[in-house]
Design an enzyme around this catalytic site. Structure first.
Site, PDB file in Angstrom:
ATOM      1  N   LEU A  59       0.821  -1.222   0.000  1.00  0.00           N
ATOM      2  CA  LEU A  59       0.000   0.000   0.000  1.00  0.00           C
ATOM      3  C   LEU A  59       0.849   1.263   0.000  1.00  0.00           C
ATOM      4  CD1 LEU A  59      -2.803  -1.023   2.538  1.00  0.00           C
ATOM      5  CD2 LEU A  59      -2.754  -1.296   0.043  1.00  0.00           C
ATOM      6  N   HIS A 108      -3.552   4.442  -2.289  1.00  0.00           N
ATOM      7  CA  HIS A 108      -4.555   3.546  -1.706  1.00  0.00           C
ATOM      8  C   HIS A 108      -5.249   4.223  -0.511  1.00  0.00           C
ATOM      9  CE1 HIS A 108      -1.680   0.331  -3.353  1.00  0.00           C
ATOM     10  NE2 HIS A 108      -2.815   0.067  -3.971  1.00  0.00           N
ATOM     11  N   ASP A 134      -5.908   3.421 -12.944  1.00  0.00           N
ATOM     12  CA  ASP A 134      -6.254   2.245 -13.751  1.00  0.00           C
ATOM     13  C   ASP A 134      -7.593   2.521 -14.434  1.00  0.00           C
ATOM     14  OD1 ASP A 134      -4.071   0.294 -12.798  1.00  0.00           O
ATOM     15  OD2 ASP A 134      -4.874   1.110 -10.950  1.00  0.00           O
TER      16      ASP A 134
HETATM   17  P1  AMP Z   1      -3.736  -2.114  -6.747  1.00  0.00           P
HETATM   18  O1  AMP Z   1      -3.379  -2.485  -5.357  1.00  0.00           O
HETATM   19  O2  AMP Z   1      -2.601  -1.594  -7.556  1.00  0.00           O
HETATM   20  O3  AMP Z   1      -4.563  -3.164  -7.439  1.00  0.00           O
HETATM   21  O4  AMP Z   1      -4.695  -0.845  -6.621  1.00  0.00           O
HETATM   22  C1  AMP Z   1      -5.824  -0.869  -5.791  1.00  0.00           C
HETATM   23  C2  AMP Z   1      -6.643   0.373  -6.083  1.00  0.00           C
HETATM   24  O5  AMP Z   1      -5.856   1.524  -5.834  1.00  0.00           O
HETATM   25  C3  AMP Z   1      -7.088   0.443  -7.553  1.00  0.00           C
HETATM   26  O6  AMP Z   1      -8.412   0.944  -7.598  1.00  0.00           O
HETATM   27  C4  AMP Z   1      -6.111   1.417  -8.137  1.00  0.00           C
HETATM   28  O7  AMP Z   1      -6.603   2.105  -9.267  1.00  0.00           O
HETATM   29  C5  AMP Z   1      -5.900   2.365  -6.969  1.00  0.00           C
HETATM   30  N1  AMP Z   1      -4.631   3.077  -7.126  1.00  0.00           N
HETATM   31  C6  AMP Z   1      -3.423   2.552  -7.424  1.00  0.00           C
HETATM   32  N2  AMP Z   1      -2.494   3.522  -7.532  1.00  0.00           N
HETATM   33  C7  AMP Z   1      -3.146   4.705  -7.301  1.00  0.00           C
HETATM   34  C8  AMP Z   1      -2.737   6.070  -7.275  1.00  0.00           C
HETATM   35  N3  AMP Z   1      -1.484   6.444  -7.521  1.00  0.00           N
HETATM   36  N4  AMP Z   1      -3.666   7.026  -6.998  1.00  0.00           N
HETATM   37  C9  AMP Z   1      -4.965   6.672  -6.748  1.00  0.00           C
HETATM   38  N5  AMP Z   1      -5.410   5.386  -6.763  1.00  0.00           N
HETATM   39  C10 AMP Z   1      -4.509   4.432  -7.035  1.00  0.00           C
END
Ligand code: AMP
Length: 281
Positions: free
Chosen positions: A30, A34, A149
């Site tokens: 995280l 997140h 994403d």
């Molecule tokens: P992940 O753990 O990478 O699957 O991401 C979990 C959630 O966090 C997903 O909805 C991502 O789009 C969001 N997320 C990842 N990186 C960022 C960021 N830099 N800013 C905002 N949300 C993010």
């Protein structure tokens, strides 16, 4: 924060709750991006459930799955500092009790044929499989996901329309490091040298935003991709698309909401990012 590993226990707990449930799905490692999703859920006074589950079904490249960072101790600390109510930390058999052979197929149409869909075959099927299962278990009223994403947001919105119309979707802005690099769990895998080159990616997106009107899309794209290559990136794609449905554009039009999307490797680490270009009316 209460930690649940088994879905029946989590379900039983949530049944007794009468607050609106806000859900933030993650794969762990995280960062502040997140936590911003969690903060948004809390601002809406939701009972906030975060899941950490590295979903094997969404990795088209097995090495990428094996190398996915695991920082669970610091994740738990961050979630507690962010005042998360519940952490759901399931094992694979909890999410895929029947294994990977009998998974449902989702009709994703065009979105599965372009950009991430094209370069990561099967990826969005895996996203829908894990999201369906998590949404069935948690039954949230509100779902918080990141614009970083963007294509995933559109895929999950389709899934909600089809199977979970009662869930309200929130697309949250991308959080960036001071040097512009979008926060990502994958940044942990960059070597110090790669990390110093990585801001060339958001700089290329900003270059396009600042020059597309006068240079046109094709020239702006060429210059931006040359700059990324010079910084050591290998491009998967750099495309201009309509924000609404990601239909690919071959020319810039100021009257439409567009977005520039990029995916590129730096060494063995694949980074993605995007930059919306709001319509000028
Ligand atoms: P992940 O753990 O990478 O699957 O991401 C979990 C959630 O966090 C997903 O909805 C991502 O789009 C969001 N997320 C990842 N990186 C960022 C960021 N830099 N800013 C905002 N949300 C993010």
């Amino acid at each position: 924060m209460i930690l649940f590993k088994r879905s029946p226990d989590l379900k039983e707990f949530l049944l007794k709750n009468d607050r609106s449930i806000g859900f933030v799905p993650t794969m762990g490692a995280l960062h502040k991006g997140h936590l911003e999703l969690i903060a948004e859920s809390r601002r809406r006074e939701c009972l906030t459930v975060c899941s950490i589950f590295v979903n094997p079904a969404q990795f088209n490249d097995h090495k990428d799955f094996e190398k996915y960072p695991n920082t669970i101790d610091s994740d738990i600390l961050m979630l507690e500092q962010g005042k998360t109510d519940i952490l759901f930390l399931p094992e694979v058999k909890e999410i895929y009790p029947k294994g990977f052979e009998v998974l449902e197929h989702y009709e994703l149409g065009y979105l599965e044929t372009v950009l991430e869909g094209k370069f990561r075959p099967g990826h969005f099927q895996g996203v829908c499989q894990v999201m369906s299962r998590l949404l069935d278990i948690i039954e949230p009223e509100q779902l918080f996901m990141g614009e970083k994403d963007l294509q995933q947001c559109l895929v999950v919105r389709n899934l909600l329309n089809l199977r979970f119309p009662q869930v309200h979707f929130h697309k949250c802005p991308t959080l960036r490091e001071k040097d512009g690099l979008a926060m990502s769990s994958r940044n942990l895998r960059l070597s110090p040298e790669e990390r110093s080159q990585a801001p060339a990616l958001p700089r290329a997106l900003n270059f396009i935003r600042d020059n597309i009107e006068k240079m046109g899309w094709k020239n702006a794209r060429l210059e931006a991709s040359n700059r990324m290559s010079a910084a050591g990136f290998r491009l998967d794609y750099l495309e201009l698309a309509r924000s609404q449905d990601l239909s690919i554009k071959d020319a810039y039009e100021a009257v439409e909401d567009l977005v520039v999307l990029v995916a590129a490797f730096l060494g063995s680490v694949r980074l993605i990012d995007n930059l919306p270009l709001a319509a000028k009316h």
